[in-house]
Design a protein around this motif. Structure first.
Motif, PDB file in Angstrom:
ATOM      1  N   ASP A 112       3.258  -7.287   0.836  1.00 53.17           N
ATOM      2  CA  ASP A 112       3.313  -6.570   2.136  1.00 53.17           C
ATOM      3  C   ASP A 112       2.343  -7.256   3.094  1.00 53.17           C
ATOM      4  O   ASP A 112       1.422  -7.945   2.661  1.00 53.17           O
ATOM      5  CB  ASP A 112       2.917  -5.099   1.909  1.00 53.17           C
ATOM      6  N   PHE A 166      15.622   4.084  -3.063  1.00 53.06           N
ATOM      7  CA  PHE A 166      15.907   5.021  -4.153  1.00 53.06           C
ATOM      8  C   PHE A 166      17.336   5.556  -4.077  1.00 53.06           C
ATOM      9  O   PHE A 166      18.003   5.719  -5.083  1.00 53.06           O
ATOM     10  CB  PHE A 166      14.895   6.175  -4.130  1.00 53.06           C
ATOM     11  N   GLY A 170     -11.429  -3.910   9.825  1.00 51.72           N
ATOM     12  CA  GLY A 170     -11.234  -4.889   8.762  1.00 51.72           C
ATOM     13  C   GLY A 170     -10.766  -4.210   7.472  1.00 51.72           C
ATOM     14  O   GLY A 170      -9.883  -4.697   6.776  1.00 51.72           O
ATOM     15  N   ASN A 171     -11.340  -3.082   7.193  1.00 50.00           N
ATOM     16  CA  ASN A 171     -11.006  -2.409   5.948  1.00 50.00           C
ATOM     17  C   ASN A 171      -9.770  -1.536   6.068  1.00 50.00           C
ATOM     18  O   ASN A 171      -9.361  -0.897   5.127  1.00 50.00           O
ATOM     19  CB  ASN A 171     -12.173  -1.518   5.502  1.00 50.00           C
ATOM     20  N   LEU A 172      -9.248  -1.479   7.255  1.00 51.53           N
ATOM     21  CA  LEU A 172      -8.177  -0.503   7.467  1.00 51.53           C
ATOM     22  C   LEU A 172      -7.109  -1.148   8.345  1.00 51.53           C
ATOM     23  O   LEU A 172      -6.898  -0.765   9.475  1.00 51.53           O
ATOM     24  CB  LEU A 172      -8.770   0.723   8.160  1.00 51.53           C
ATOM     25  N   ALA A 173      -6.480  -2.155   7.798  1.00 50.64           N
ATOM     26  CA  ALA A 173      -5.551  -2.931   8.613  1.00 50.64           C
ATOM     27  C   ALA A 173      -4.353  -2.101   9.034  1.00 50.64           C
ATOM     28  O   ALA A 173      -3.796  -2.294  10.085  1.00 50.64           O
ATOM     29  CB  ALA A 173      -5.079  -4.151   7.843  1.00 50.64           C
ATOM     30  N   LYS A 174      -4.025  -1.160   8.247  1.00 47.28           N
ATOM     31  CA  LYS A 174      -2.772  -0.466   8.529  1.00 47.28           C
ATOM     32  C   LYS A 174      -3.023   0.905   9.112  1.00 47.28           C
ATOM     33  O   LYS A 174      -3.638   1.758   8.488  1.00 47.28           O
ATOM     34  CB  LYS A 174      -2.012  -0.306   7.224  1.00 47.28           C
ATOM     35  N   HIS A 222       7.322   1.109  13.021  1.00 48.55           N
ATOM     36  CA  HIS A 222       6.792   0.678  11.739  1.00 48.55           C
ATOM     37  C   HIS A 222       6.653   1.865  10.806  1.00 48.55           C
ATOM     38  O   HIS A 222       7.061   1.817   9.642  1.00 48.55           O
ATOM     39  CB  HIS A 222       5.439  -0.003  11.944  1.00 48.55           C
ATOM     40  N   THR A 269       8.781   2.524   7.105  1.00 48.28           N
ATOM     41  CA  THR A 269       8.194   2.644   5.775  1.00 48.28           C
ATOM     42  C   THR A 269       8.878   3.734   4.933  1.00 48.28           C
ATOM     43  O   THR A 269       9.379   3.434   3.841  1.00 48.28           O
ATOM     44  CB  THR A 269       6.687   2.864   5.890  1.00 48.28           C
ATOM     45  N   ILE A 318       7.272   2.591  -2.334  1.00 41.38           N
ATOM     46  CA  ILE A 318       7.992   1.321  -2.252  1.00 41.38           C
ATOM     47  C   ILE A 318       7.703   0.488  -3.504  1.00 41.38           C
ATOM     48  O   ILE A 318       8.591  -0.113  -4.112  1.00 41.38           O
ATOM     49  CB  ILE A 318       7.621   0.565  -0.967  1.00 41.38           C
ATOM     50  N   ASP A 351       0.812  -1.217   0.000  1.00 40.37           N
ATOM     51  CA  ASP A 351       0.000   0.000   0.000  1.00 40.37           C
ATOM     52  C   ASP A 351       0.848   1.270   0.000  1.00 40.37           C
ATOM     53  O   ASP A 351       0.319   2.360  -0.001  1.00 40.37           O
ATOM     54  CB  ASP A 351      -0.980  -0.003   1.180  1.00 40.37           C
ATOM     55  N   GLU A 352       2.163   1.119   0.037  1.00 41.59           N
ATOM     56  CA  GLU A 352       3.041   2.292  -0.034  1.00 41.59           C
ATOM     57  C   GLU A 352       3.464   2.519  -1.486  1.00 41.59           C
ATOM     58  O   GLU A 352       4.313   1.786  -2.011  1.00 41.59           O
ATOM     59  CB  GLU A 352       4.290   2.070   0.830  1.00 41.59           C
ATOM     60  N   MET A 361       0.819  -5.572   6.267  1.00 37.84           N
ATOM     61  CA  MET A 361      -0.241  -4.671   6.728  1.00 37.84           C
ATOM     62  C   MET A 361      -0.725  -3.788   5.592  1.00 37.84           C
ATOM     63  O   MET A 361      -0.013  -2.886   5.134  1.00 37.84           O
ATOM     64  CB  MET A 361       0.285  -3.816   7.878  1.00 37.84           C
ATOM     65  N   MET A 362      -1.938  -4.118   5.103  1.00 43.24           N
ATOM     66  CA  MET A 362      -2.515  -3.374   3.977  1.00 43.24           C
ATOM     67  C   MET A 362      -4.000  -3.174   4.257  1.00 43.24           C
ATOM     68  O   MET A 362      -4.607  -3.921   5.013  1.00 43.24           O
ATOM     69  CB  MET A 362      -2.384  -4.196   2.694  1.00 43.24           C
ATOM     70  N   PRO A 363      -4.591  -2.196   3.571  1.00 41.62           N
ATOM     71  CA  PRO A 363      -6.052  -2.099   3.643  1.00 41.62           C
ATOM     72  C   PRO A 363      -6.680  -3.358   3.051  1.00 41.62           C
ATOM     73  O   PRO A 363      -6.085  -4.001   2.187  1.00 41.62           O
ATOM     74  CB  PRO A 363      -6.374  -0.885   2.783  1.00 41.62           C
ATOM     75  N   THR A 371      12.431   2.810   4.150  1.00 44.79           N
ATOM     76  CA  THR A 371      12.552   1.799   3.105  1.00 44.79           C
ATOM     77  C   THR A 371      12.628   2.448   1.721  1.00 44.79           C
ATOM     78  O   THR A 371      13.519   2.144   0.918  1.00 44.79           O
ATOM     79  CB  THR A 371      11.340   0.858   3.159  1.00 44.79           C
ATOM     80  N   SER A 372      11.677   3.369   1.493  1.00 42.20           N
ATOM     81  CA  SER A 372      11.681   4.043   0.194  1.00 42.20           C
ATOM     82  C   SER A 372      12.963   4.834  -0.005  1.00 42.20           C
ATOM     83  O   SER A 372      13.629   4.740  -1.045  1.00 42.20           O
ATOM     84  CB  SER A 372      10.499   4.997   0.082  1.00 42.20           C
TER      85      SER A 372
END
Lengths: 119, 901
Positions: free
Chosen positions: A48, B699, B858-862, B687, B691, A9, A5-6, A50-52, B694-695
């Motif tokens: 990944d 790059f 549920g719809n928003l795990a992150k 976490h 993220t 990345i 979801d990023e 953890m994602m929606p 990582t990017s």
């Protein structure tokens, strides 16, 4: 196939793998990944956790239950780095588990390694 | 009415009462007492209302109008004092296992045998006339109800075996023996008896009310009619006015005092209110329920008296108006009901009084005598308890037939009330010793003896003896000439007292001598060790009831000997049962020293069964008591008081400590929860840091390794890197902000314009709004509204709310509405931020503004943010004196509402 979801990345991975000559498909959440995976039938998925929508573990389990996808390899790429998370990852059927942030060379080598072995 | 019907109904009624008693006993054995409640307790107190109330009050009202009321007014006015005295009496009696008023006095004055003996004698003399009037009333009412049926010439009151009262007496004796002496209970508790008494109280009340309603509403047109007709008629007009002469006032006063004292100290009242009491707290409800009962049962007395005088033939006995009214007007069944009510009133009084008297006579009169004579010392005089039951049964029969004798020779010639008042005056003689004993430490045995004897003597020569003279048993000249023919020794005008009635005369002189001698002798003489120790228990009962086994004087005894003592006097079966109930630390070793607790237990058991003076005698050979002088004992009593105070202080400390411990435990849990939250927060923050890193890393590595990158690619990569760096910076800033808020005390004195801050925030977020293609509207009613918050903080509030709205609003067709308006009526500014996205599930509603809370659905795990945005928002809004809240629903989306003053 890349599922994360990023967007940045995903972008980085896309650059790296296309550079190596792979055909890359990108998705940004678990549900669309599941929707499309049967059409694409990828050799390998970078996933990944953890994602929606459905999380990575559920996606992996789904793939492992599809006979048409038995040759698809799975690599988890996640910020969740505890050993418990890793165990859960391997349990859900992954070939490899890489913790973010990753080394570009490492991930390319891993992809080559797994795909070479499978082929 | 046919005598056979009346007899059958009476017998059936007695059987019913007995059935109720058996049922109550059964229920109490399985632990479901029907007696153990304040209502039954209050009803049992109504044993106070005897035939005197039931028949006699009407008679007295027919003679002197409202004068009858005093007997009910006394207990009612004294209800608060009654409450205090009763509570204390119950606590003392439970503590010491006292089972009668005589034992109560005996125990107070050093477990004195002599005090117990004279109290018992006073009570037997005082109560027998009272019982006799119950017999009289039963006989009279029976005569009346069967009189129209002339066939019963079988009865002839001059021949013993033909006198029906004689049979009633036998019946009551059997009834009393069955109720009261089934077994020897150390607590003297009779739940069955109490249930029967309570039922009788209901029956007599209902019957009397029925008679009253009949007289007032069937014979007349209501109360007004009765009273107005009564006022016109010369026969009854004096009844409805109050007499105001001094003699009447004196009489009122003394009857008031007599009834107030009697309701506490009459043997039957002491028995139902103290001995049979299950729970001291019942006294509180009884202190209004019982006066209510008295009010109800006396309500129709005067109307019945007037109705009787007006509508019954001349020569009708006023004491029997209640019964003759329905009879005369042909309502036989109502008359039968009234008769049963009167029978209830008599039977309950007789049974409880006689049981109570038999306990006193056997425990306080006969037992000490038996124990002091040689026969008692002989081994094999075993099972005193069995013998005691026979003694009691015999005593019951003797008392009842003494009452019968008194009825035959004296009572039949006097109205019910005047005989009742003679009994009340005897009870009054106990009042100084009882009340003094409970509230005055210096009251002592010699004082109590002097007071009791003097009071009893005066009572005897001013009431019973002249009554005998009036009925002709002794010479009538006594009344006019005085004792020994000395004029100032005239029984009704002692020492030349004139213009008072007989009762006042007796009360005044007996109280002067009783109280005077009690106080003077108590002050002039000293107490012995026993009196001092017992007196301390009575006066300071609260000290002892908290620590039941506190021992002032050390005592020693062997366990084995004490057990033998119980077996000898109570039998081995009862002893085994009692020892099973007693689960103290009892050693089996024969020579083992008994604990104070065990000695107390044995003493209480024996006191309950045989009275305190007898128990003292029984134990005297087996218990060695530490010998102390009066001074030492005084010192010891003072010490126990200090120890008690100390232990109370200790208890308070303990409570305090427990409280602190609990508080600490709560804080500890809170800290643990906070710890868990912090751990979660750190894992989230790491976490969130990983993220962007990582990017960035990816790059940067590409740019380093790949030299063939196009310039546009390099620029794109660098752009991403910079953006991700900003993301890290923002996160770090928020974490720091939270730390700052937690430490911050206040931030007043600054203000900013809401409107311009909202606009600034919107312009900052413009790129994202456009990128996500969101339909955003902003409505502002007034651009001059200010808020008491620095602009940077207000900006952060808006950025947080807006970026949340951006994050959560519908992904395809996002709508965000911001509205700002001011309501001058409630003096509040409203700022609302609406988005049409996913609603917030109820489980988060309480937590959403807390630190580290992130929505995980549920719809928003992150979790998208740090979990700090709304916490910071809330804190800032609160600093500005405002409130933040939200409304969220599945259909409508979510609105965050800020309110500022």
């Amino acid at each position: 196939m890349i599922v994360d979801d990023e967007p940045n990345i995903v972008l980085a991975l896309k650059y790296l793998l296309e550079e190596e000559g792979f055909d890359v498909h990108c998705y940004y959440d678990g549900d669309t990944a599941i929707e499309n995976v049967a059409k694409v039938v990828p050799d390998l998925i970078i996933l990944d956790v953890m994602m929606p929508g459905k999380d990575g573990f559920s996606v992996a389990k789904y793939i492992r239950n599809q006979s048409s996808l038995e040759n698809t390899a799975i690599i988890f790429l996640t910020a969740k780095g505890t050993s418990q998370d890793k165990i859960e990852g391997y349990d859900s059927g992954a070939e490899s588990y890489i913790v973010k942030p990753f080394d570009n060379d490492e991930i390319v080598a891993k992809v080559h390694d797994i795909l070479g072995f499978n082929m | 009415m046919d005598a056979r019907i009346v007899i059958l109904v009476s017998l059936f009624y007695l059987l019913l009462l007995f059935g109720v008693a058996i049922y109550a006993n059964k229920r109490s054995k399985v632990g479901q007492s029907i007696v153990n409640n304040p209502l039954v307790y209050s009803l049992s107190l109504a044993v106070y209302c005897t035939v005197w109330t039931y028949y006699g009050s009407v008679g007295r009202a027919a003679a002197s109008g409202l004068g009858f009321v005093t007997v009910y007014l006394g207990p009612t006015i004294m209800a608060p004092i009654w409450y205090m005295v009763m509570r204390k009496m119950i606590l003392i009696s439970k503590q010491l296992r006292v089972t009668s008023i005589a034992d109560f006095l005996s125990s107070r004055y050093g477990k004195s045998t002599f005090i117990g003996v004279i109290t018992t004698i006073i009570l037997v003399f005082g109560i027998i006339p009272y019982i006799s009037i119950q017999l009289k009333a039963i006989g009279y009412s029976f005569d009346l109800i069967t009189s129209q049926n002339s066939s019963n010439d079988f009865w002839d009151s001059s021949t013993f075996y033909k006198d029906k009262v004689n049979y009633f007496t036998i019946l009551l004796a059997v009834f009393t023996i069955l109720f009261g002496t089934r077994s020897l209970d150390p607590n003297e508790r009779h739940e069955g008896l109490i249930a029967a008494i309570a039922l009788e109280s209901i029956v007599k009340l209902v019957a009397f009310l029925a008679a009253g309603i009949f007289a007032v509403y069937f014979l007349y047109d209501g109360l007004t009619d009765v009273f107005s007709k009564g006022a016109i008629n010369p026969i009854t007009s004096h009844l409805v006015t109050l007499k105001t002469d001094p003699a009447a006032a004196t009489n009122w006063f003394w009857v008031l005092v007599l009834s107030a004292v009697s309701v506490m100290f009459l043997p039957r009242q002491f028995h139902v209110s103290v001995v049979e009491n299950n729970n001291v707290s019942f006294v509180r409800q009884a202190s209004w329920l019982f006066p209510l009962y008295l009010f109800l049962i006396s309500f129709f007395v005067l109307p019945i008296a007037i109705a009787g005088k007006l509508s019954l033939p001349d020569g009708s006995e006023p004491d029997m108006f209640v019964l003759s009214l329905p009879l005369f007007h042909g309502h036989d069944w109502l008359a039968l009901m009234v008769y049963i009510g009167g029978f209830s009133a008599a039977a309950s009084m007789v049974v409880v009084s006689v049981i109570s008297l038999s306990i006193m006579v056997s425990n306080n009169l006969l037992m000490p005598f038996l124990l002091k004579t040689r026969t008692a010392a002989i081994e094999g005089y075993a099972l005193l308890s069995d013998r005691l039951l026979y003694i009691r049964r015999l005593v019951i029969i003797i008392i009842l037939f003494l009452a019968y004798g008194f009825y035959k020779s004296v009572s039949s010639n006097f109205p019910l009330v005047s005989i009742g008042l003679i009994s009340f005056t005897a009870i009054l003689q106990l009042a100084p010793a009882v009340l003094g004993g409970m509230y005055w430490s210096n009251a002592n045995k010699k004082g109590a003896m002097a007071g009791l004897l003097a009071g009893f003597f005066i009572w005897f020569i001013t009431l019973p003896i002249p009554t005998l003279a009036e009925s002709g048993i002794i010479s009538k000249s006594l009344l006019t000439d005085g004792y020994f023919s000395v004029p100032w020794l005239r029984p009704y005008g002692l020492f030349g007292l004139e213009n008072v009635d007989h009762i006042s005369n007796a009360c005044i002189w007996s109280m002067i001598f009783n109280i005077g001698l009690f106080v003077v002798v108590s002050l002039l003489t000293t107490q012995d060790v026993d009196e001092l120790a017992q007196g301390d228990i009575y006066v300071h009962i609260e000290k002892y009831s908290n620590t039941p086994d506190m021992e002032v004087i050390r005592r020693e005894a062997s366990v084995q000997k004490l057990k033998q003592l119980l077996v000898r006097y109570l039998g081995s079966a009862k002893t085994r049962y009692l020892l099973k109930i007693y689960d103290g630390k009892l050693s089996d070793k024969n020579d083992d020293n008994a604990s104070q607790e065990f000695i107390n237990f044995i003493e209480k058991t024996l006191t309950g069964a045989f009275g305190s003076a007898s128990a003292k005698l029984l134990l005297s050979t087996d218990i060695r008591r530490q010998s102390v002088t009066l001074e030492q004992l005084n010192e010891l009593l003072k010490q126990t008081k200090e120890i008690l105070e100390y232990s109370q202080a200790l208890e308070e400390k303990t409570t305090e400590l427990t409280k602190t411990t609990q508080e600490l435990a709560t804080v500890n849990t809170q800290l643990k929860q906070l710890d868990v939250l912090k751990a979660e927060f750190i894992s989230t923050v790491t976490h969130e840091l990983r993220t962007p890193i990582t990017s960035i890393r990816s790059f940067a590595q590409m740019m380093e390794k790949k030299e063939d990158l196009l310039p546009e690619q390099k620029k794109e990569f660098l752009g991403i890197i910079l953006k991700e760096c900003d993301r890290i910076k923002r996160l770090i800033n928020q974490v720091l902000e939270v730390e700052k808020i937690d430490a911050e005390v206040d931030a007043l004195g600054e203000s900013s314009s809401i409107d311009s801050t909202v606009r600034l925030a919107l312009s900052r977020l413009q790129p994202q709004i456009e990128e996500k293609n969101i339909n955003l509207t902003y409505q502002s009613s007034d651009s001059t509204i200010m808020v008491n918050l620095a602009e940077d903080k207000m900006l952060q509030v808006m950025l947080n709310l807006l970026s949340n709205a951006l994050k959560f609003c519908d992904a395809q067709a996002g709508i965000i509405k911001v509205t700002l308006e001011r309501n001058d009526i409630v003096n509040t500014t409203y700022l609302e931020v609406y988005n049409n996205g996913q609603y917030i599930s109820p489980q988060y509603h309480n937590k959403i503004f807390e630190k580290f809370t992130q929505l995980k659905d549920g719809n928003l795990a992150k979790p998208e943010g740090s979990g700090l945005g709304l916490y910071i928002t809330r804190k800032f809004v609160e600093q500005a004196g405002g409130k933040v809240s939200f409304i969220s629903s599945e259909k409508e989306g979510t609105t965050f509402i800020l309110q500022f003053p």
